[in-house]
Enzyme design. Structure first.
Site, PDB file in Angstrom:
ATOM      1  N   HIS A 145     -30.133 -13.261 -14.178  1.00 46.88           N
ATOM      2  CA  HIS A 145     -30.325 -13.777 -15.059  1.00 46.88           C
ATOM      3  C   HIS A 145     -31.041 -14.075 -16.023  1.00 46.88           C
ATOM      4  O   HIS A 145     -30.089 -14.620 -17.161  1.00 46.88           O
ATOM      5  CB  HIS A 145     -28.594 -13.921 -15.620  1.00 46.88           C
ATOM      6  CG  HIS A 145     -27.260 -12.673 -14.852  1.00 46.88           C
ATOM      7  ND1 HIS A 145     -27.204 -11.722 -15.385  1.00 46.88           N
ATOM      8  CD2 HIS A 145     -26.662 -12.395 -13.437  1.00 46.88           C
ATOM      9  CE1 HIS A 145     -26.645 -11.028 -14.502  1.00 46.88           C
ATOM     10  NE2 HIS A 145     -25.757 -11.352 -13.098  1.00 46.88           N
ATOM     11  N   LYS A 189     -32.415  -3.559 -32.168  1.00 51.74           N
ATOM     12  CA  LYS A 189     -31.970  -2.621 -31.343  1.00 51.74           C
ATOM     13  C   LYS A 189     -32.462  -2.730 -29.541  1.00 51.74           C
ATOM     14  O   LYS A 189     -33.581  -2.939 -29.072  1.00 51.74           O
ATOM     15  CB  LYS A 189     -33.272  -1.153 -32.034  1.00 51.74           C
ATOM     16  CG  LYS A 189     -32.783   0.106 -31.211  1.00 51.74           C
ATOM     17  CD  LYS A 189     -33.767   1.324 -32.225  1.00 51.74           C
ATOM     18  CE  LYS A 189     -33.498   2.044 -31.538  1.00 51.74           C
ATOM     19  NZ  LYS A 189     -33.894   3.519 -32.632  1.00 51.74           N
ATOM     20  N   GLU A 244     -21.441   1.154 -40.300  1.00 51.56           N
ATOM     21  CA  GLU A 244     -22.474   2.044 -39.970  1.00 51.56           C
ATOM     22  C   GLU A 244     -22.033   3.290 -39.238  1.00 51.56           C
ATOM     23  O   GLU A 244     -20.645   2.712 -38.534  1.00 51.56           O
ATOM     24  CB  GLU A 244     -24.067   1.731 -38.801  1.00 51.56           C
ATOM     25  CG  GLU A 244     -24.280   0.942 -37.656  1.00 51.56           C
ATOM     26  CD  GLU A 244     -25.308   0.101 -37.510  1.00 51.56           C
ATOM     27  OE1 GLU A 244     -26.203   0.510 -38.185  1.00 51.56           O
ATOM     28  OE2 GLU A 244     -25.023  -0.511 -36.699  1.00 51.56           O
TER      29      GLU A 244
END
Length: 195
Positions: free
Chosen positions: A15, A59, A91
């Site tokens: 991580h 994105k 959206e």
């Protein structure tokens, strides 16, 4: 369609950002074909709670909430899920949402809550060129259901009219949507297989 993905590379799972060279992946695929009937008649949509993370403008590959919403819509016979957060439309699960009321074009503001797509930007430019008044403002589900016209945009479908939201049927007369779809098609002529 061409998709480019950049990752931090391969490293042990701990991580932390790996201290390795970045990796670039390029994917080329044939675009999906949207039936012409969908452009003529419009699609059904389903309103769902937006359960995505706070940085939707990025994105990323973290699409699980989008996929679950799209599947929930499909299981009810709908082509798209329109997402709602804190009482306002954000959206679609894979699209941007527009409404027309009294010849004014409305869309959710480009904030961290949406992925402001390139098709969305092109449609807004087409609207400006046609002197259509634009308002980027938050819309409630009831505003959307009461709109004169509603459409979605994305790279894969271009500009696609919405005929139904939940159980509410929308008007079939869509002059602004038709004009914008025509302008968008001219703008992107030769670049999209769905044109």
């Amino acid at each position: 369609d061409i998709y480019i993905q950049v990752t931090r590379g391969i490293a042990p799972r701990n991580h932390l950002f790996p201290d390795v060279p970045a990796q670039l992946a390029l994917t080329i695929r044939h675009p999906r074909q949207t039936p012409e009937e969908a452009y003529e008649k419009g699609i059904s949509t389903l309103l769902l709670e937006d359960e995505r993370w706070a940085n939707c403008y990025i994105k990323s590959l973290n699409l699980l909430p989008n996929l679950l919403a799209k599947q929930a819509a499909a299981s009810k016979g709908c082509k798209e899920a329109i997402l709602v957060k804190d009482g306002y439309i954000t959206e679609g699960s894979s699209s941007n949402v527009f409404a027309i009321k009294d010849n004014v074009l409305f869309t959710t503001p480009a904030t961290r809550k949406i992925l402001s797509g390139i098709t969305r930007a092109n449609v807004l430019e087409c609207a400006q060129e046609q002197a259509i008044q634009i308002r980027e403002q938050n819309m409630t589900p009831s505003f959307l259901k009461d709109a004169d016209e509603v459409f979605i945009t994305s790279t894969s479908v271009g500009l696609l009219p919405v005929s139904k939201i939940d159980e509410v049927k929308l008007p079939t007369f869509r002059p602004v949507t038709v004009a914008l779809k025509h302008a968008y098609s001219l703008r992107t002529a030769g670049t999209k297989a769905y044109q």
